[in-house]
Design a protein around this motif. Sequence first.
Motif, PDB file in Angstrom:
ATOM      1  N   LEU A 100      11.228  10.855  -3.291  1.00 21.34           N
ATOM      2  CA  LEU A 100      10.135   9.491  -3.522  1.00 21.34           C
ATOM      3  C   LEU A 100      11.035   8.652  -4.347  1.00 21.34           C
ATOM      4  O   LEU A 100      10.312   7.393  -4.421  1.00 21.34           O
ATOM      5  CB  LEU A 100       8.915  10.414  -4.391  1.00 21.34           C
ATOM      6  CG  LEU A 100       8.178  11.117  -3.493  1.00 21.34           C
ATOM      7  CD1 LEU A 100       7.013  11.696  -4.680  1.00 21.34           C
ATOM      8  CD2 LEU A 100       7.224  10.177  -2.657  1.00 21.34           C
ATOM      9  N   VAL A 107       1.095  -1.225   0.117  1.00 23.26           N
ATOM     10  CA  VAL A 107       0.235   0.046   0.015  1.00 23.26           C
ATOM     11  C   VAL A 107       0.799   1.212   0.080  1.00 23.26           C
ATOM     12  O   VAL A 107       0.617   2.189  -0.525  1.00 23.26           O
ATOM     13  CB  VAL A 107      -0.999   0.058   1.412  1.00 23.26           C
ATOM     14  CG1 VAL A 107      -1.721   1.405   1.343  1.00 23.26           C
ATOM     15  CG2 VAL A 107      -1.786  -1.148   1.076  1.00 23.26           C
ATOM     16  N   ILE A 108       1.809   1.115   0.968  1.00 25.90           N
ATOM     17  CA  ILE A 108       2.856   2.413   0.939  1.00 25.90           C
ATOM     18  C   ILE A 108       3.569   2.741  -0.529  1.00 25.90           C
ATOM     19  O   ILE A 108       3.515   3.743  -0.870  1.00 25.90           O
ATOM     20  CB  ILE A 108       3.778   2.154   2.040  1.00 25.90           C
ATOM     21  CG1 ILE A 108       3.235   2.399   3.283  1.00 25.90           C
ATOM     22  CG2 ILE A 108       4.806   3.264   1.994  1.00 25.90           C
ATOM     23  CD1 ILE A 108       3.965   1.991   4.618  1.00 25.90           C
ATOM     24  N   TYR A 109       3.925   1.508  -1.147  1.00 25.87           N
ATOM     25  CA  TYR A 109       4.518   1.293  -2.465  1.00 25.87           C
ATOM     26  C   TYR A 109       3.605   2.081  -3.349  1.00 25.87           C
ATOM     27  O   TYR A 109       3.958   2.823  -4.261  1.00 25.87           O
ATOM     28  CB  TYR A 109       4.812  -0.023  -2.538  1.00 25.87           C
ATOM     29  CG  TYR A 109       5.518  -0.078  -4.011  1.00 25.87           C
ATOM     30  CD1 TYR A 109       6.923   0.142  -4.168  1.00 25.87           C
ATOM     31  CD2 TYR A 109       5.189  -0.793  -5.186  1.00 25.87           C
ATOM     32  CE1 TYR A 109       7.636  -0.177  -5.431  1.00 25.87           C
ATOM     33  CE2 TYR A 109       5.785  -1.055  -6.313  1.00 25.87           C
ATOM     34  CZ  TYR A 109       6.997  -0.566  -6.274  1.00 25.87           C
ATOM     35  OH  TYR A 109       7.940  -0.929  -7.417  1.00 25.87           O
ATOM     36  N   ALA A 110       2.210   1.602  -3.552  1.00 29.55           N
ATOM     37  CA  ALA A 110       1.367   2.188  -4.563  1.00 29.55           C
ATOM     38  C   ALA A 110       1.114   3.708  -4.128  1.00 29.55           C
ATOM     39  O   ALA A 110       1.230   4.336  -5.269  1.00 29.55           O
ATOM     40  CB  ALA A 110      -0.002   1.289  -4.501  1.00 29.55           C
ATOM     41  N   VAL A 111       1.089   4.039  -2.885  1.00 24.05           N
ATOM     42  CA  VAL A 111       0.991   5.737  -2.625  1.00 24.05           C
ATOM     43  C   VAL A 111       2.230   6.256  -3.310  1.00 24.05           C
ATOM     44  O   VAL A 111       2.450   7.479  -3.695  1.00 24.05           O
ATOM     45  CB  VAL A 111       0.851   5.821  -1.176  1.00 24.05           C
ATOM     46  CG1 VAL A 111       1.061   7.261  -0.928  1.00 24.05           C
ATOM     47  CG2 VAL A 111      -0.487   5.489  -0.763  1.00 24.05           C
ATOM     48  N   VAL A 112       3.471   5.777  -3.103  1.00 21.32           N
ATOM     49  CA  VAL A 112       4.791   6.348  -3.645  1.00 21.32           C
ATOM     50  C   VAL A 112       4.742   6.520  -4.984  1.00 21.32           C
ATOM     51  O   VAL A 112       5.183   7.456  -5.625  1.00 21.32           O
ATOM     52  CB  VAL A 112       5.905   5.675  -2.935  1.00 21.32           C
ATOM     53  CG1 VAL A 112       7.314   5.953  -3.622  1.00 21.32           C
ATOM     54  CG2 VAL A 112       5.930   5.885  -1.413  1.00 21.32           C
ATOM     55  N   CYS A 113       4.317   5.448  -5.672  1.00 23.40           N
ATOM     56  CA  CYS A 113       4.208   5.312  -7.059  1.00 23.40           C
ATOM     57  C   CYS A 113       3.291   6.568  -7.528  1.00 23.40           C
ATOM     58  O   CYS A 113       3.733   7.113  -8.392  1.00 23.40           O
ATOM     59  CB  CYS A 113       3.798   3.968  -7.665  1.00 23.40           C
ATOM     60  SG  CYS A 113       4.949   2.664  -7.359  1.00 23.40           S
ATOM     61  N   ILE A 114       2.159   6.567  -7.064  1.00 27.63           N
ATOM     62  CA  ILE A 114       1.227   7.580  -7.536  1.00 27.63           C
ATOM     63  C   ILE A 114       1.817   8.814  -7.389  1.00 27.63           C
ATOM     64  O   ILE A 114       1.744   9.899  -8.179  1.00 27.63           O
ATOM     65  CB  ILE A 114      -0.149   7.291  -7.120  1.00 27.63           C
ATOM     66  CG1 ILE A 114      -0.521   6.202  -7.511  1.00 27.63           C
ATOM     67  CG2 ILE A 114      -0.945   8.467  -7.212  1.00 27.63           C
ATOM     68  CD1 ILE A 114      -1.926   5.536  -6.803  1.00 27.63           C
ATOM     69  N   ALA A 115       2.391   9.112  -6.256  1.00 33.07           N
ATOM     70  CA  ALA A 115       2.763  10.419  -5.880  1.00 33.07           C
ATOM     71  C   ALA A 115       4.028  10.830  -6.632  1.00 33.07           C
ATOM     72  O   ALA A 115       4.053  12.006  -7.279  1.00 33.07           O
ATOM     73  CB  ALA A 115       3.247  10.573  -4.501  1.00 33.07           C
TER      74      ALA A 115
END
Length: 74
Positions: free
Chosen positions: A60, A10-18
């Motif tokens: 990021l 979940v953290i990985y997905a947020v970092v990817c989107i950001a």
Amino acid sequence: MTALKIVVMVIYAVVCIALTVIVLMQEGLTGSISGAADTYWGKNKGRSMEGALEKITKFLAIGFIILSLVLNII
């Protein structure tokens, strides 16, 4: 171990989107490639919004690489 993997994903997905959003917000990528960065805004880049976006992009990207390695190990 499964709960840890889900949290990291979940953290990985947020970092990817950001990271995607921050890179798309940056301007002047073609100007710095062609050498037109010696303007007033190019010299004071560290104090501008563009400088802040570059710093955020670096953090990021580092987080993206570290999380990729962690997910590979898990």
